[in-house]
Design a protein around this motif. Structure first.
Motif, PDB file in Angstrom:
ATOM      1  N   TRP A   1       0.814  -1.221   0.000  1.00  0.00           N
ATOM      2  CA  TRP A   1       0.000   0.000   0.000  1.00  0.00           C
ATOM      3  C   TRP A   1       0.852   1.278   0.000  1.00  0.00           C
ATOM      4  O   TRP A   1       0.705   2.146   0.868  1.00  0.00           O
ATOM      5  N   PRO A   2       1.739   1.443  -0.994  1.00  0.00           N
ATOM      6  CA  PRO A   2       2.608   2.631  -1.022  1.00  0.00           C
ATOM      7  C   PRO A   2       1.838   3.947  -1.158  1.00  0.00           C
ATOM      8  O   PRO A   2       2.243   4.959  -0.586  1.00  0.00           O
ATOM      9  N   LEU A   3       0.733   3.942  -1.893  1.00  0.00           N
ATOM     10  CA  LEU A   3      -0.042   5.172  -2.049  1.00  0.00           C
ATOM     11  C   LEU A   3      -0.705   5.566  -0.727  1.00  0.00           C
ATOM     12  O   LEU A   3      -0.787   6.743  -0.383  1.00  0.00           O
ATOM     13  N   LEU A   4      -1.141   4.571   0.020  1.00  0.00           N
ATOM     14  CA  LEU A   4      -1.760   4.831   1.319  1.00  0.00           C
ATOM     15  C   LEU A   4      -0.727   5.370   2.305  1.00  0.00           C
ATOM     16  O   LEU A   4      -1.033   6.262   3.100  1.00  0.00           O
ATOM     17  N   LYS A   5       0.497   4.862   2.238  1.00  0.00           N
ATOM     18  CA  LYS A   5       1.569   5.370   3.104  1.00  0.00           C
ATOM     19  C   LYS A   5       1.788   6.860   2.869  1.00  0.00           C
ATOM     20  O   LYS A   5       2.003   7.618   3.806  1.00  0.00           O
ATOM     21  N   GLN A   6       1.708   7.286   1.609  1.00  0.00           N
ATOM     22  CA  GLN A   6       1.868   8.711   1.286  1.00  0.00           C
ATOM     23  C   GLN A   6       0.744   9.534   1.913  1.00  0.00           C
ATOM     24  O   GLN A   6       0.973  10.615   2.430  1.00  0.00           O
ATOM     25  N   ILE A   7      -0.467   9.009   1.875  1.00  0.00           N
ATOM     26  CA  ILE A   7      -1.604   9.721   2.467  1.00  0.00           C
ATOM     27  C   ILE A   7      -1.433   9.830   3.975  1.00  0.00           C
ATOM     28  O   ILE A   7      -1.648  10.888   4.563  1.00  0.00           O
ATOM     29  N   PHE A   8      -1.014   8.739   4.615  1.00  0.00           N
ATOM     30  CA  PHE A   8      -0.828   8.763   6.069  1.00  0.00           C
ATOM     31  C   PHE A   8       0.300   9.702   6.482  1.00  0.00           C
ATOM     32  O   PHE A   8       0.299  10.229   7.583  1.00  0.00           O
ATOM     33  N   ALA A   9       1.272   9.899   5.585  1.00  0.00           N
ATOM     34  CA  ALA A   9       2.384  10.799   5.896  1.00  0.00           C
ATOM     35  C   ALA A   9       1.979  12.266   5.790  1.00  0.00           C
ATOM     36  O   ALA A   9       2.652  13.144   6.304  1.00  0.00           O
ATOM     37  N   SER A  10       0.855  12.528   5.126  1.00  0.00           N
ATOM     38  CA  SER A  10       0.377  13.914   4.995  1.00  0.00           C
ATOM     39  C   SER A  10      -0.770  14.148   5.975  1.00  0.00           C
ATOM     40  O   SER A  10      -1.132  13.271   6.740  1.00  0.00           O
ATOM     41  N   ASP A  11      -1.321  15.324   5.936  1.00  0.00           N
ATOM     42  CA  ASP A  11      -2.487  15.653   6.759  1.00  0.00           C
ATOM     43  C   ASP A  11      -3.722  15.089   6.062  1.00  0.00           C
ATOM     44  O   ASP A  11      -4.115  15.579   4.997  1.00  0.00           O
ATOM     45  N   VAL A  12      -4.307  14.058   6.620  1.00  0.00           N
ATOM     46  CA  VAL A  12      -5.434  13.367   5.980  1.00  0.00           C
ATOM     47  C   VAL A  12      -6.584  14.335   5.688  1.00  0.00           C
ATOM     48  O   VAL A  12      -7.233  14.240   4.652  1.00  0.00           O
ATOM     49  N   ASP A  13      -6.822  15.280   6.571  1.00  0.00           N
ATOM     50  CA  ASP A  13      -7.933  16.211   6.368  1.00  0.00           C
ATOM     51  C   ASP A  13      -7.699  17.188   5.216  1.00  0.00           C
ATOM     52  O   ASP A  13      -8.622  17.860   4.781  1.00  0.00           O
ATOM     53  N   SER A  14      -6.458  17.255   4.720  1.00  0.00           N
ATOM     54  CA  SER A  14      -6.178  18.172   3.608  1.00  0.00           C
ATOM     55  C   SER A  14      -6.316  17.486   2.248  1.00  0.00           C
ATOM     56  O   SER A  14      -6.168  18.122   1.210  1.00  0.00           O
ATOM     57  N   ILE A  15      -6.619  16.194   2.246  1.00  0.00           N
ATOM     58  CA  ILE A  15      -6.739  15.439   0.996  1.00  0.00           C
ATOM     59  C   ILE A  15      -7.998  15.884   0.253  1.00  0.00           C
ATOM     60  O   ILE A  15      -9.074  16.012   0.830  1.00  0.00           O
ATOM     61  N   ILE A  16      -7.844  16.099  -1.043  1.00  0.00           N
ATOM     62  CA  ILE A  16      -8.998  16.405  -1.900  1.00  0.00           C
ATOM     63  C   ILE A  16      -9.471  15.072  -2.468  1.00  0.00           C
ATOM     64  O   ILE A  16      -8.743  14.407  -3.223  1.00  0.00           O
ATOM     65  N   ILE A  17     -10.657  14.677  -2.084  1.00  0.00           N
ATOM     66  CA  ILE A  17     -11.156  13.338  -2.395  1.00  0.00           C
ATOM     67  C   ILE A  17     -11.178  13.063  -3.894  1.00  0.00           C
ATOM     68  O   ILE A  17     -10.851  11.963  -4.343  1.00  0.00           O
ATOM     69  N   GLU A  18     -11.526  14.060  -4.685  1.00  0.00           N
ATOM     70  CA  GLU A  18     -11.622  13.857  -6.132  1.00  0.00           C
ATOM     71  C   GLU A  18     -10.277  13.521  -6.758  1.00  0.00           C
ATOM     72  O   GLU A  18     -10.216  13.031  -7.876  1.00  0.00           O
ATOM     73  N   THR A  19      -9.163  13.808  -6.064  1.00  0.00           N
ATOM     74  CA  THR A  19      -7.841  13.516  -6.618  1.00  0.00           C
ATOM     75  C   THR A  19      -7.403  12.066  -6.371  1.00  0.00           C
ATOM     76  O   THR A  19      -6.383  11.644  -6.901  1.00  0.00           O
TER      77      THR A  19
END
Length: 197
Positions: free
Chosen positions: A139-157
């Motif tokens: 799950w390398p893509l998920l690791k990137q998300i966890f390393a960032s601020d989850v609340d700042s993720i734009i869902i459509e991306t």
């Protein structure tokens, strides 16, 4: 007695009618309502009194009912309620959990994308404090998300590969729950809704 706000997680039809609530101030509580006309998923306002290990609620007013949700969204909402019921400890829970779940209770006929639902569940598990170990190389893509601020993720991306990794991680978080066999809405994670990227 104090005024309270809560979301009905579950109703119990036993000798004494009880409900499980996600209360704004007290987290998950068990309460005896003054009426048995309570709907799971309802956002309610009430008067709350502590009686031993339980609470009593009276003067119950409905603020919102999830009646405008379509069938798939309603099933997802009940999946969220079930997860809260089984993962949040009694008389506890993260203080922002009520507000996160309330977002769903207040939806008015909006269709929720599958991508939004999976992201919502990942965020919910992070709020629960559940961080399943991610094996090296998985799950390398998920690791990137966890390393960032989850609340700042734009869902459509989020692309479908990332959403699929999220779904796999959610399965790994659920698999070890001791009461997993009692869950009634797990098929939500087994059924992928068709959605364009």
């Amino acid at each position: 007695m104090v005024e309270g706000h809560g979301i009905v997680l579950k109703t119990f039809f036993s000798s004494a009618y009880k409900i499980s609530l996600l209360d704004l101030d007290h987290g998950k509580i068990t309460a005896v309502p003054s009426t048995n006309q309570i709907c799971a998923g309802a956002l309610v306002r009430y008067m709350l009194a502590k009686r031993g290990n339980n609470y009593q609620i009276s003067s119950i007013e409905y603020i919102a009912l999830p009646l405008a949700l379509d069938r798939n969204d309603l099933f997802f909402y009940h999946h969220v309620l079930e997860l809260c019921y089984y993962f949040v400890p009694l008389d506890g829970g993260p203080c922002n959990l009520f507000y996160v779940v309330r977002q769903l209770a207040l939806l008015d006929g909006e269709h929720l994308s599958y991508r939004y639902k999976i992201f919502f569940l990942v965020r919910l598990f992070l709020i629960f404090g559940i961080h399943s170990e991610i094996p090296h190389g998985q799950w390398p893509l998920l690791k990137q998300i966890f390393a960032s601020d989850v609340d700042s993720i734009i869902i459509e991306t989020l692309d479908l590969k990332t959403v699929d990794e999220m779904r796999g991680w959610l399965h790994s978080c659920l698999i070890h729950h001791p009461l997993l066999k009692q869950f009634k809405t797990l098929q939500f994670l087994n059924k992928v809704e068709v959605e364009s990227v």
